[in-house]
Design a protein around this motif. Structure first.
Motif, PDB file in Angstrom:
ATOM      1  N   TYR A 114       0.746  -1.656   0.445  1.00 48.92           N
ATOM      2  CA  TYR A 114       0.074  -0.207   0.144  1.00 48.92           C
ATOM      3  C   TYR A 114       0.788   1.320   0.099  1.00 48.92           C
ATOM      4  CZ  TYR A 114      -4.500  -2.403   0.330  1.00 48.92           C
ATOM      5  OH  TYR A 114      -5.510  -3.251   0.100  1.00 48.92           O
ATOM      6  N   PHE A 115       1.997   1.081   0.510  1.00 45.82           N
ATOM      7  CA  PHE A 115       2.456   2.208   0.376  1.00 45.82           C
ATOM      8  C   PHE A 115       3.298   2.594  -0.639  1.00 45.82           C
ATOM      9  CE2 PHE A 115       6.952   4.850   1.578  1.00 45.82           C
ATOM     10  CZ  PHE A 115       6.743   5.504   1.971  1.00 45.82           C
ATOM     11  N   LEU A 116       4.090   1.441  -1.575  1.00 48.26           N
ATOM     12  CA  LEU A 116       4.820   1.680  -2.573  1.00 48.26           C
ATOM     13  C   LEU A 116       3.801   2.163  -3.585  1.00 48.26           C
ATOM     14  CD1 LEU A 116       7.053  -1.262  -2.815  1.00 48.26           C
ATOM     15  CD2 LEU A 116       7.634   1.399  -1.923  1.00 48.26           C
ATOM     16  N   VAL A 117       2.489   1.936  -3.359  1.00 49.47           N
ATOM     17  CA  VAL A 117       1.732   1.901  -4.925  1.00 49.47           C
ATOM     18  C   VAL A 117       0.783   3.137  -4.134  1.00 49.47           C
ATOM     19  CG1 VAL A 117      -0.641   2.079  -4.691  1.00 49.47           C
ATOM     20  CG2 VAL A 117       0.731  -0.167  -5.351  1.00 49.47           C
ATOM     21  N   ALA A 118       0.846   3.844  -2.419  1.00 49.27           N
ATOM     22  CA  ALA A 118       0.155   5.124  -2.297  1.00 49.27           C
ATOM     23  C   ALA A 118       1.689   6.502  -2.985  1.00 49.27           C
ATOM     24  CB  ALA A 118       0.386   5.598  -0.749  1.00 49.27           C
ATOM     25  N   MET A 119       2.738   6.287  -2.339  1.00 46.14           N
ATOM     26  CA  MET A 119       4.155   7.125  -2.849  1.00 46.14           C
ATOM     27  C   MET A 119       3.714   6.649  -4.421  1.00 46.14           C
ATOM     28  SD  MET A 119       4.574   8.410  -0.214  1.00 46.14           S
ATOM     29  CE  MET A 119       2.891   8.200  -0.256  1.00 46.14           C
ATOM     30  N   ALA A 120       3.994   5.761  -4.986  1.00 44.83           N
ATOM     31  CA  ALA A 120       3.978   5.576  -7.081  1.00 44.83           C
ATOM     32  C   ALA A 120       3.249   6.477  -7.565  1.00 44.83           C
ATOM     33  CB  ALA A 120       4.168   3.974  -6.757  1.00 44.83           C
ATOM     34  N   GLY A 121       1.693   6.644  -6.994  1.00 43.85           N
ATOM     35  CA  GLY A 121       0.887   7.549  -7.356  1.00 43.85           C
ATOM     36  C   GLY A 121       0.998   8.450  -6.936  1.00 43.85           C
ATOM     37  N   THR A 122       1.657   9.221  -6.173  1.00 49.39           N
ATOM     38  CA  THR A 122       1.601  10.391  -5.793  1.00 49.39           C
ATOM     39  C   THR A 122       2.189  11.288  -6.138  1.00 49.39           C
ATOM     40  OG1 THR A 122       0.540  10.451  -3.407  1.00 49.39           O
ATOM     41  CG2 THR A 122       2.076  12.509  -3.816  1.00 49.39           C
ATOM     42  N   TYR A 123       3.707  11.110  -6.787  1.00 54.18           N
ATOM     43  CA  TYR A 123       4.934  10.591  -7.506  1.00 54.18           C
ATOM     44  C   TYR A 123       4.645  11.351  -9.306  1.00 54.18           C
ATOM     45  CZ  TYR A 123       7.438  11.719  -3.001  1.00 54.18           C
ATOM     46  OH  TYR A 123       7.841  12.120  -1.568  1.00 54.18           O
ATOM     47  N   LEU A 124       3.892  10.485  -9.236  1.00 53.75           N
ATOM     48  CA  LEU A 124       3.449  10.375 -10.629  1.00 53.75           C
ATOM     49  C   LEU A 124       2.469  11.160 -11.123  1.00 53.75           C
ATOM     50  CD1 LEU A 124       3.367   8.643 -13.643  1.00 53.75           C
ATOM     51  CD2 LEU A 124       2.061   6.974 -12.573  1.00 53.75           C
ATOM     52  N   GLY A 125       2.007  11.650  -9.595  1.00 56.37           N
ATOM     53  CA  GLY A 125       0.915  12.690 -10.044  1.00 56.37           C
ATOM     54  C   GLY A 125       1.978  14.564 -10.290  1.00 56.37           C
ATOM     55  N   VAL A 126       2.575  14.603  -9.288  1.00 57.11           N
ATOM     56  CA  VAL A 126       3.582  15.654 -10.102  1.00 57.11           C
ATOM     57  C   VAL A 126       4.498  15.058 -10.727  1.00 57.11           C
ATOM     58  CG1 VAL A 126       6.238  16.602  -8.304  1.00 57.11           C
ATOM     59  CG2 VAL A 126       4.464  15.621  -7.325  1.00 57.11           C
ATOM     60  N   ALA A 127       4.605  14.081 -11.711  1.00 59.28           N
ATOM     61  CA  ALA A 127       5.318  14.233 -12.852  1.00 59.28           C
ATOM     62  C   ALA A 127       4.707  14.375 -13.444  1.00 59.28           C
ATOM     63  CB  ALA A 127       6.339  12.759 -13.057  1.00 59.28           C
ATOM     64  N   GLN A 128       3.181  14.438 -14.278  1.00 57.03           N
ATOM     65  CA  GLN A 128       2.229  14.551 -14.486  1.00 57.03           C
ATOM     66  C   GLN A 128       2.511  16.458 -14.823  1.00 57.03           C
ATOM     67  OE1 GLN A 128       0.176  12.182 -17.020  1.00 57.03           O
ATOM     68  NE2 GLN A 128       0.377  15.245 -18.334  1.00 57.03           N
ATOM     69  N   ALA A 129       2.003  16.707 -13.547  1.00 60.35           N
ATOM     70  CA  ALA A 129       2.112  18.091 -12.975  1.00 60.35           C
ATOM     71  C   ALA A 129       2.935  18.916 -13.996  1.00 60.35           C
ATOM     72  CB  ALA A 129       1.807  18.098 -12.179  1.00 60.35           C
ATOM     73  N   ALA A 130       4.378  18.547 -13.678  1.00 57.23           N
ATOM     74  CA  ALA A 130       5.658  19.444 -14.308  1.00 57.23           C
ATOM     75  C   ALA A 130       5.217  18.874 -16.055  1.00 57.23           C
ATOM     76  CB  ALA A 130       6.458  18.482 -14.334  1.00 57.23           C
ATOM     77  N   PHE A 131       5.570  17.805 -16.496  1.00 53.84           N
ATOM     78  CA  PHE A 131       5.156  18.012 -17.470  1.00 53.84           C
ATOM     79  C   PHE A 131       3.893  19.013 -18.706  1.00 53.84           C
ATOM     80  CE2 PHE A 131       2.960  16.327 -21.423  1.00 53.84           C
ATOM     81  CZ  PHE A 131       3.797  15.825 -22.568  1.00 53.84           C
TER      82      PHE A 131
END
Length: 387
Positions: free
Chosen positions: A240-257
């Motif tokens: 759960y932790f790995l997925v929560a963090m992966a999802g959150t940082y994926l969102g950061v990457a999307q916003a930067a893109f």
């Protein structure tokens, strides 16, 4: 209060509304070091508080794929909101994994109703990245337990209604390396919060330290059996932790893109009138970022689905997903800053925030290097904690 969502698309769509209406408008305020209370409350009011709570307790009973999608849309709007919500969902899953009837009534039902926020308290000042080796002590008393020790980097620290703690097992005859998990209500006598959070990024997550001096825990505060902590960490917390963090940082990457794409699409050189979007080099570089983002997203979503299904590659997939997202988020945020140029480099611009938030992905335990090692060990059939 809405009922809990019945499907992954419904959960993600509700989160998208909260992200657009509450988290994104408040992201600047949150980045000033303010815990995102409005975002967390809006998520609870949207019926997302019980995302990982069982249906029998009124929760959604949804798994890792839902968590990845929800955290991604939150992370794109406000990374601190995504992190704080993700830690609540992880701790909820830990409580739910072997919940007793009393724990369901005291914790899971209020969580599902949007009336209770929980979080993890695993890290300690002396254990570094080895969060699975607590030094906090658990002692038996006549009617329960007593906890002594300290925790660090507690997300939602001082704001959650309960805290899931890891401790050394109470049984004095337990083998070395036996640990336990307990859930402790906020405000318990003996809990003392110290310091504040003034990080480079993720500035709204209230990642604080807490002292635990003779904190009394009733018998029903023990999660599972004594010595179950390692099971919880690797069977529940880690996925759960790995997925929560992966999802959150994926969102950061999307916003930067998105910031880089919008800038290149709108900007023109004043002396020539030529659009940046017409320059082949910039087209090439943006195309590379898009491809990196898409392949990373597909790894994250597949890893979550593989773990939900109990597939054979769940462990290496989950470990690799967070590691790949860390590279993706930091790389895209950094490259986006270069593509946008001086406009993005202004203090407290959204892109500057994305760059600072993304950097935490590498250092938040399990660190990227550790996850790469775990991936290889899982593929080779070697225990994760091998010497």
């Amino acid at each position: 209060m809405l009922r809990s969502p019945g499907s992954v698309p419904e959960a993600v769509e509700r989160a998208r509304r909260v992200a657009a209406e509450v988290a994104a408008p408040g992201a600047g305020h949150t980045d000033e070091g303010n815990w995102p209370a409005a975002s967390l409350r809006a998520l609870q009011e949207a019926g997302l508080g019980g995302l990982s709570a069982p249906v029998s307790a009124g929760g959604a009973g949804l798994g890792l794929r839902a968590l990845a999608g929800v955290c991604e849309v939150l992370g794109a709007a406000c990374a601190s909101s995504g992190l704080c919500y993700g830690m609540h969902v992880v701790a909820t899953a830990v409580i739910a994994a072997k919940a007793t009837e009393a724990q369901t009534e005291e914790y899971l039902a209020p969580i599902a109703a949007g009336e209770h926020l929980t979080t993890l308290a695993l890290s300690e000042p002396g254990t570094g990245a080895q969060f699975w080796l607590p030094q906090t002590r658990l002692r038996r008393t006549g009617d329960g337990y007593v906890v002594d020790g300290g925790k660090s980097f507690v997300t939602n620290g001082g704001y959650a209604d309960s805290y899931v703690l890891s401790t050394v097992a109470a049984d004095p005859d337990a083998p070395v390396g036996q640990f336990s998990c307990v859930v402790v209500p906020a405000g318990s006598p003996g809990m003392t919060w110290t310091g504040g959070w003034d990080g480079v990024g993720m500035r709204g997550n209230s990642s604080r330290q807490v002292r635990l001096d003779g904190v009394r825990v009733p018998a029903d505060g023990l999660l599972g059996a004594e010595g179950d902590q390692i099971w919880y960490v690797f069977e529940v917390v880690a996925p759960y932790f790995l997925v929560a963090m992966a999802g959150t940082y994926l969102g950061v990457a999307q916003a930067a893109f998105d910031a880089a794409r919008a800038h290149l699409g709108a900007r023109r050189h004043e002396h020539t009138g030529r659009a940046l979007a017409a320059q082949p080099l910039l087209q090439h570089r943006l195309g590379q970022l898009w491809a990196q983002l898409q392949r990373t997203r597909r790894l994250v979503h597949w890893a979550a689905e593989e773990a939900d299904a109990g597939g054979p590659d769940a462990l290496p997939a989950l470990a690799a997903a967070k590691a790949e997202v860390a590279d993706c988020a930091v790389g895209i945020a950094n490259e986006a800053m270069t593509l946008v140029g001086g406009i993005g480099y202004r203090g407290r611009s959204p892109l500057e925030r994305h760059l600072r938030d993304a950097r935490a992905a590498h250092v938040m335990s399990p660190t990227t290097d550790l996850l790469r090692t775990w991936t290889g060990r899982a593929l080779l059939g070697v225990p994760l904690l091998a010497d």
